[in-house]
Scaffold this active site. Structure first.
Site, PDB file in Angstrom:
ATOM      1  N   ASP A  63     -16.640   9.857   1.026  1.00 14.34           N
ATOM      2  CA  ASP A  63     -16.854   8.793   0.743  1.00 14.34           C
ATOM      3  C   ASP A  63     -17.033   7.844   2.024  1.00 14.34           C
ATOM      4  O   ASP A  63     -17.867   6.774   2.068  1.00 14.34           O
ATOM      5  CB  ASP A  63     -16.265   7.951  -0.117  1.00 14.34           C
ATOM      6  CG  ASP A  63     -16.581   8.415  -1.803  1.00 14.34           C
ATOM      7  OD1 ASP A  63     -17.212   9.699  -1.779  1.00 14.34           O
ATOM      8  OD2 ASP A  63     -16.097   7.811  -2.763  1.00 14.34           O
TER       9      ASP A  63
ATOM     10  N   ASN B 248       4.906  -7.272  -8.250  1.00 14.38           N
ATOM     11  CA  ASN B 248       4.631  -6.975  -9.792  1.00 14.38           C
ATOM     12  C   ASN B 248       5.830  -7.100 -10.418  1.00 14.38           C
ATOM     13  O   ASN B 248       6.240  -6.371 -11.368  1.00 14.38           O
ATOM     14  CB  ASN B 248       4.497  -5.364  -9.771  1.00 14.38           C
ATOM     15  CG  ASN B 248       3.003  -5.180  -9.100  1.00 14.38           C
ATOM     16  OD1 ASN B 248       2.458  -5.902  -8.727  1.00 14.38           O
ATOM     17  ND2 ASN B 248       2.658  -3.669  -9.086  1.00 14.38           N
TER      18      ASN B 248
ATOM     19  N   ALA C 175       4.851 -12.025   1.147  1.00 10.75           N
ATOM     20  CA  ALA C 175       3.976 -12.834   0.636  1.00 10.75           C
ATOM     21  C   ALA C 175       4.255 -14.330   0.463  1.00 10.75           C
ATOM     22  O   ALA C 175       3.477 -15.187   0.191  1.00 10.75           O
ATOM     23  CB  ALA C 175       3.270 -12.345  -0.571  1.00 10.75           C
TER      24      ALA C 175
ATOM     25  N   ASP D 227      -0.606   0.104   5.056  1.00 12.77           N
ATOM     26  CA  ASP D 227      -0.160   0.569   4.099  1.00 12.77           C
ATOM     27  C   ASP D 227       0.497   2.144   4.240  1.00 12.77           C
ATOM     28  O   ASP D 227       1.086   2.306   5.356  1.00 12.77           O
ATOM     29  CB  ASP D 227      -1.230   0.760   3.013  1.00 12.77           C
ATOM     30  CG  ASP D 227      -0.702   0.668   1.766  1.00 12.77           C
ATOM     31  OD1 ASP D 227      -0.235   1.696   1.109  1.00 12.77           O
ATOM     32  OD2 ASP D 227      -1.265  -0.460   1.048  1.00 12.77           O
TER      33      ASP D 227
END
Length: 425
Positions: free
Chosen positions: A188, A305, A316, A179
């Site tokens: 975190d 999207n 994909a 990404d």
């Protein structure tokens, strides 16, 4: 906490852009033969080879200097060809050739926010309609619709997928997220096992966008500073591959370099929340997806999207790459989530939470945010795939079968949700 994405997505993200280079896919076990043919027909030789770099992490600046690069694990090469070289190599490709396919190198994008005002209005109207029905005498005849919510314990996505109930942690698993990189200083993730590499020329791994950090948080993070859990495979080793620039775009060669690196380093899962709107499957990505499965690596990618009338985009839409659609917290398909293309033979394989997904973002972007998109659904599947890999020892195609077999069937068209809502082991 912001509920609107702050990561920049280029306005040209809907275009099918090419870079001027070409991707050459070699037939199985024919890389050396294919490179010899490439040399004979075009004079190209001495391509940068990913295998010659530590951990197969090719320095992408070498592509220009060497005229291209070869990724031997994937069985593909990225080359610069003039018109004469292109014509010559095209005539050499065929059934008996070591070269399977030649395609233009395309640009891919971080798949950004998909929520439209129409969807939000529709969602509001649907909720109001359910309330009106539930308060009438017909209420007993109406099947209860379960909705999930974030609370102090966890995000709604971890509840819907039952990740919050699983005792598995992803321990011993390697999950690659290809990404825009990651905020390596995010508190975190202090103490976590993280391996990082940038494949974007001139940019380091540090995430100047936020898309990558958000996806990594869902797949591999754990809890926020208040103890709310938002991540799935929280004891996995995180492989951060920066294949998209801080502006949110990247060339196919960068993505292939990240895939080569992840597979060569034994990652069981690769998560790619990126794509374009080209509905035609790529021979390169289909071949790479198949070879990844054979190497024990499952690739999951965002469906896109640009739905509901538009179909799953590259990569994909390759049958060997798991295409992930989005659902909202009432387990309905938002209008942005792309659909299957039965004519092309490409399809949505599985669905996951993809609306108002709370996760980590770079500290300078607010530490946490809720984003929308099939990009957000994809790391849910990647994290859960790591749990299945941990619990069963299954890899590649067998891991794919587990995810789809145990998905929750939904009363929705399988062209929109595939096998259903992904569930934790």
């Amino acid at each position: 906490m912001s509920e609107q994405p702050s990561f920049p997505i280029p306005e040209t993200a809907q275009a099918d852009e090419t870079t001027g280079r070409y991707i050459i896919t070699f037939r199985d076990d024919a890389v050396i033969e294919g490179l010899d043919l490439l040399n004979d027909q075009t004079g190209i030789r001495g391509l940068a080879n990913a295998a010659d770099f530590p951990d197969s992490a090719l320095d992408l600046s070498q592509i220009e200097a060497a005229g291209g690069a070869v990724f031997p694990t994937l069985g593909v090469a990225v080359v610069s060809l003039d018109e004469g070289g292109f014509s010559s190599i095209m005539t050499s490709a065929g059934e008996d050739s070591a070269i399977l396919a030649i395609e233009p190198e395309r640009t891919f994008y971080a798949i950004g926010d998909g929520l439209s005002a129409d969807y939000l209005r529709g969602y509001r109207d649907a909720v109001n309609n359910l309330y009106d029905k539930a308060t009438t005498t017909e209420a007993a005849e109406i099947e209860k619709q379960e909705c999930f919510s974030d609370d102090s314990d966890s995000t709604w996505g971890l509840k819907a997928t039952k990740a919050i109930d699983s005792l598995l942690t992803g321990s011993g698993m390697k999950v690659a997220v290809l990404d825009t990189g990651m905020d390596l200083q995010h508190p975190d993730f202090a103490g976590r096992s993280i391996v990082s590499q940038s494949f974007v020329p001139g940019e380091d791994v540090q995430d100047g966008n936020s898309h990558g950090t958000h996806c990594i948080g869902t797949a591999c993070g754990f809890k926020d500073l208040n103890g709310r859990r938002y991540g799935i495979a929280y004891e996995s080793t995180i492989y951060v591959g920066k294949v998209l620039s801080n502006a949110g775009s990247g060339a196919s060669g960068w993505i292939l370099a990240g895939m080569e690196w992840a597979i060569a380093n034994g990652c069981q899962v690769i998560s790619m929340s990126l794509g374009n709107t080209n509905p035609k499957p790529s021979t390169t990505y289909e071949t790479v997806g198949r070879r990844a499965l054979q190497n024990g690596c499952l690739i999951v990618a965002a469906a896109g999207n640009h739905g509901p009338t538009k179909t799953v985009g590259q990569p994909a839409n390759s049958p060997s790459i798991m295409a992930v659609a989005a659902v909202d917290n009432c387990v309905q398909v938002p209008d942005f989530s792309a659909t299957s293309d039965l004519i092309q033979g490409t399809k949505v394989d599985i669905a996951a939470p993809g609306v108002k997904v709370y996760s980590s973002v770079p500290m300078n972007k607010g530490r946490y945010a809720a984003y929308n998109g099939t990009s957000m659904a994809t790391p849910h599947v990647a994290g859960l795939a790591a749990l299945y890999a941990e619990s069963t020892g299954k890899r590649g195609a067998e891991l794919w079968q587990l995810l789809t077999a145990y998905a929750m069937a939904l009363p929705l068209p399988n062209t929109r949700v595939g096998s259903g809502l992904v569930q934790a082991p």
